[in-house]
Every structure is written in C-alpha cells, then in structure tokens.
Design an enzyme around this catalytic site. Structure first.
Site, PDB file in Angstrom:
ATOM      1  N   TYR A 276       3.017   9.738 -11.062  1.00  0.00           N
ATOM      2  CA  TYR A 276       2.273   8.973 -10.333  1.00  0.00           C
ATOM      3  C   TYR A 276       1.115   8.056 -11.031  1.00  0.00           C
ATOM      4  O   TYR A 276       1.040   6.852 -10.718  1.00  0.00           O
ATOM      5  CB  TYR A 276       1.470   9.861  -9.382  1.00  0.00           C
ATOM      6  CG  TYR A 276       0.425   9.213  -8.342  1.00  0.00           C
ATOM      7  CD1 TYR A 276       1.034   8.513  -7.156  1.00  0.00           C
ATOM      8  CD2 TYR A 276      -1.079   9.503  -8.344  1.00  0.00           C
ATOM      9  CE1 TYR A 276       0.274   7.980  -6.108  1.00  0.00           C
ATOM     10  CE2 TYR A 276      -1.645   9.054  -7.578  1.00  0.00           C
ATOM     11  CZ  TYR A 276      -1.265   8.377  -6.341  1.00  0.00           C
ATOM     12  OH  TYR A 276      -2.192   8.002  -5.714  1.00  0.00           O
TER      13      TYR A 276
ATOM     14  N   LYS B  50       1.214   4.065 -10.738  1.00  0.00           N
ATOM     15  CA  LYS B  50       0.086   3.146 -10.185  1.00  0.00           C
ATOM     16  C   LYS B  50      -0.749   2.444 -11.004  1.00  0.00           C
ATOM     17  O   LYS B  50      -1.023   1.276 -10.627  1.00  0.00           O
ATOM     18  CB  LYS B  50      -0.914   4.190  -9.539  1.00  0.00           C
ATOM     19  CG  LYS B  50      -0.103   5.131  -8.266  1.00  0.00           C
ATOM     20  CD  LYS B  50      -0.227   3.990  -7.315  1.00  0.00           C
ATOM     21  CE  LYS B  50       0.461   4.761  -5.723  1.00  0.00           C
ATOM     22  NZ  LYS B  50       0.162   3.402  -4.705  1.00  0.00           N
TER      23      LYS B  50
ATOM     24  N   ASN C 129       0.770  -1.147  -0.092  1.00  0.00           N
ATOM     25  CA  ASN C 129      -0.106   0.070   0.092  1.00  0.00           C
ATOM     26  C   ASN C 129       0.815   1.299  -0.049  1.00  0.00           C
ATOM     27  O   ASN C 129       0.245   2.326  -0.325  1.00  0.00           O
ATOM     28  CB  ASN C 129      -0.909   0.033   1.380  1.00  0.00           C
ATOM     29  CG  ASN C 129      -1.375   1.182   1.446  1.00  0.00           C
ATOM     30  OD1 ASN C 129      -2.311   1.705   0.689  1.00  0.00           O
ATOM     31  ND2 ASN C 129      -0.837   1.879   2.786  1.00  0.00           N
TER      32      ASN C 129
ATOM     33  N   THR D  85      -6.069  11.920   4.028  1.00  0.00           N
ATOM     34  CA  THR D  85      -4.746  11.231   4.840  1.00  0.00           C
ATOM     35  C   THR D  85      -3.799  12.371   4.446  1.00  0.00           C
ATOM     36  O   THR D  85      -4.019  13.355   3.839  1.00  0.00           O
ATOM     37  CB  THR D  85      -4.156  10.099   3.870  1.00  0.00           C
ATOM     38  OG1 THR D  85      -4.131  10.318   2.475  1.00  0.00           O
ATOM     39  CG2 THR D  85      -5.358   9.065   3.958  1.00  0.00           C
TER      40      THR D  85
END
Ligand SMILES: NC(=O)c1ccc[n+]([C@@H]2O[C@H](COP(=O)([O-])OP(=O)(O)OC[C@H]3O[C@@H](n4cnc5c(N)ncnc54)[C@H](OP(=O)(O)O)[C@@H]3O)[C@@H](O)[C@H]2O)c1
Length: 254
Positions: free
Chosen positions: A157, A161, A90, A192
């Site tokens: 990213y 991903k 993760n 987060t």
C-alpha cells in the site's frame, strides 16, 4: 454553491467513502459527473442521490486496473457532457495487511495495479482530453503512509501510494504549460469502509484517532472538501504538491 459549474469530472472509487462524498459535493457545486467503481448497485445509489438533489451524474462500473475502463470513462465524459475538466483518481485498496514475507507476488501485483498502474492508465486517457479543453486539474488520492510515516503491515500500500506522488510531480511538470495542474491528496485516517477495515475494533479506532493531533479521525466529507479545493480557482497556483489532510498525524508525537 456553483464552484464547479460547467465542469465535467470523472471520480473513481465513487461507490463508497471519500469518492462517494466527493461525488455528492462536486455535484452540489455544479459539476457533471462520470462515476466509477466496481459495485454497480452502490454506484446507482450515488447517482440516484445526486439526481434527486438536482445534480447530473452517470455511472460506469469497472476495474481501475483495466485500461479499457479508463478509456470508456473519458469517452463517456466527452459523449455525455462534451469534454473533461477534472479527474479525481481516488479508487484504492490496502490489500492484505501483514508482514512483507507473507505477501505473495500476486497480492503485491494486485495492490500496485489498483493503486498505481490505475493512475498511469487514468492519466494516459485523461490528459489528452484535458488538453483538448485547454486545461484542467487531476488529483490522485495517495496517503500519509509511506510519505511521512511507516505503518506496519502496509508495504505494498505504502509503496504504491507514494508512487502517486512521483507521478503527480512529473505530470505537473510536463503539463503545467498546458494549463493542467496535477496534485496528490494525502488523507489521514478517515471513517470509511477502508478505514473501518484497518481500525476494526473500538480500541483500534481509539488508538488511530490518538495518533492524530486532532485526536479524532476524519469524516469522508472533510477529505472531499480538500479535493474540491484542488479543483477550485482558489488553488490556481498549486501544482505538483503532496497535500496532507491528515489531522496532524504526520507531525504529532504525543
Ligand atoms: N480511509 C482512510 O483512512 C484513507 C486514508 C488515506 C488514504 N485513503 C485513500 O482514499 C481512497 C478512497 O478510500 P476510502 O477510504 O474512501 O475507501 P472505501 O470506502 O473502501 O472506497 C474505496 C473505493 O475504491 C473503489 N475500488 C477499490 N478497488 C477498485 C478497483 N480495483 N477498481 C475500481 N474501483 C475500486 C471501491 O469501489 P468498489 O467497492 O465499488 O469496487 C470504492 O469505491 C483510497 O485510495 C484510499 O487508499 C483512505
């Protein structure tokens, strides 16, 4: 609840956000945990919270781009708890946000190493351990960005991903016959430190929330619940999927 009792799990990115929420939830569900992150102090806080609630966890700090760290995590699961059943791979980073020509090669490579090479390294050590147990379940945390939507400034990213989705498909295909399920989990905007870094003002947060059909962003606990499903017997026929848990950002147009 004891949905994961007698299960041994590795969780990377457990020092914060989604990984932290998953660690608390999986421990509550009865799993014995080996937790990974770079920040030893924050990991120790998570281990302390789990043990105070009667759960079982140990922590190893290290970098997910480092092969030796993954080997050590698996060896620890076996030495401390007798094997490995589950891995929630993760940990991740957005890297610098901005137009691609401004992204230097070192920054690109660092994002790919943390988000994608880390998954190859994790699986390389985790799969033999799962096979030794006669089965198990791997999940890679991907994202909707680069799968159902572009998002300006996040080329490295998105590219790294979305690579996790291909990796999950191939591993699911290779290891299904061994009772090993492999899935990619695709969260939407989640509250987060990483989410706050992207939506760093109330206006930005409102804008991002407004992109979602649900008109809010996720709590990390909601993403952890989706991950739990991918490890539970309820998902026993689910493998090789890219599971969106995105508040409807992928289908919303207003
Ligand atoms: N938040 C969102 O909106 C969102 C949306 C879609 C997908 N995701 C994905 O969800 C995952 C978790 O993110 P989050 O939102 O929970 O962010 P977060 O709170 O910032 O947590 C990121 C975690 O990854 C760990 N990490 C980062 N780089 C690492 C490295 N090189 N080696 C080891 N650990 C590393 C961090 O640990 P240390 O700080 O201790 O190193 C931390 O535990 C990420 O893969 C992210 O891409 C997040």
């Amino acid at each position: 609840m004891t949905g994961l009792s007698n299960r041994v799990a590795i969780i990377t990115g457990a020092s914060s956000g989604i990984g932290r929420a998953a660690a608390l939830l999986f421990a509550q569900e009865g799993a014995a945990l080996v937790l990974s992150g770079r920040n030893a102090e924050r990991l120790a806080e998570v281990v302390g919270a789990i043990r105070s609630a009667g759960g079982t966890a140990v922590a190893l700090s290290g970098d997910v781009a480092d092969a030796a760290h993954h080997q050590h995590l698996v060896e620890t699961a076996i030495a401390e708890f007798g094997g490995l059943d589950i891995a929630f791979n993760n940990a991740g980073t957005t890297g610098p946000v901005g137009p691609l020509p401004a992204l230097d090669l070192a920054a690109w490579n660092a994002v790919v190493a943390t988000n994608l090479t880390s998954a190859y390294l994790a699986a390389k050590y985790q799969l033999p351990a799962l096979q030794a147990r006669g089965g198990g379940s791997l999940v890679f945390t991907s994202t909707f960005v680069g799968y159902t939507a572009g998002f300006p400034g996040l080329a490295a990213y998105a590219a790294s991903k979305s690579g996790l989705i291909g990796l999950a498909q191939v591993l699911a295909s290779e290891y299904g016959r061994n009772g090993i399920r492999v899935n990619a989990l695709l969260p939407g905007a989640t509250d987060t430190p990483m989410g706050r870094q992207i939506s760093d003002t109330p206006e930005a947060l409102d804008f991002v929330a407004g992109l979602n059909a649900l008109k809010r962003i996720a709590a990390p606990e909601e993403i952890a619940e989706a991950a739990l499903y991918l490890y539970s017997p309820s998902s026993s026929f689910v493998t090789g999927t890219a599971m969106l848990v995105d508040g409807g950002v992928s289908i919303n147009r207003v």
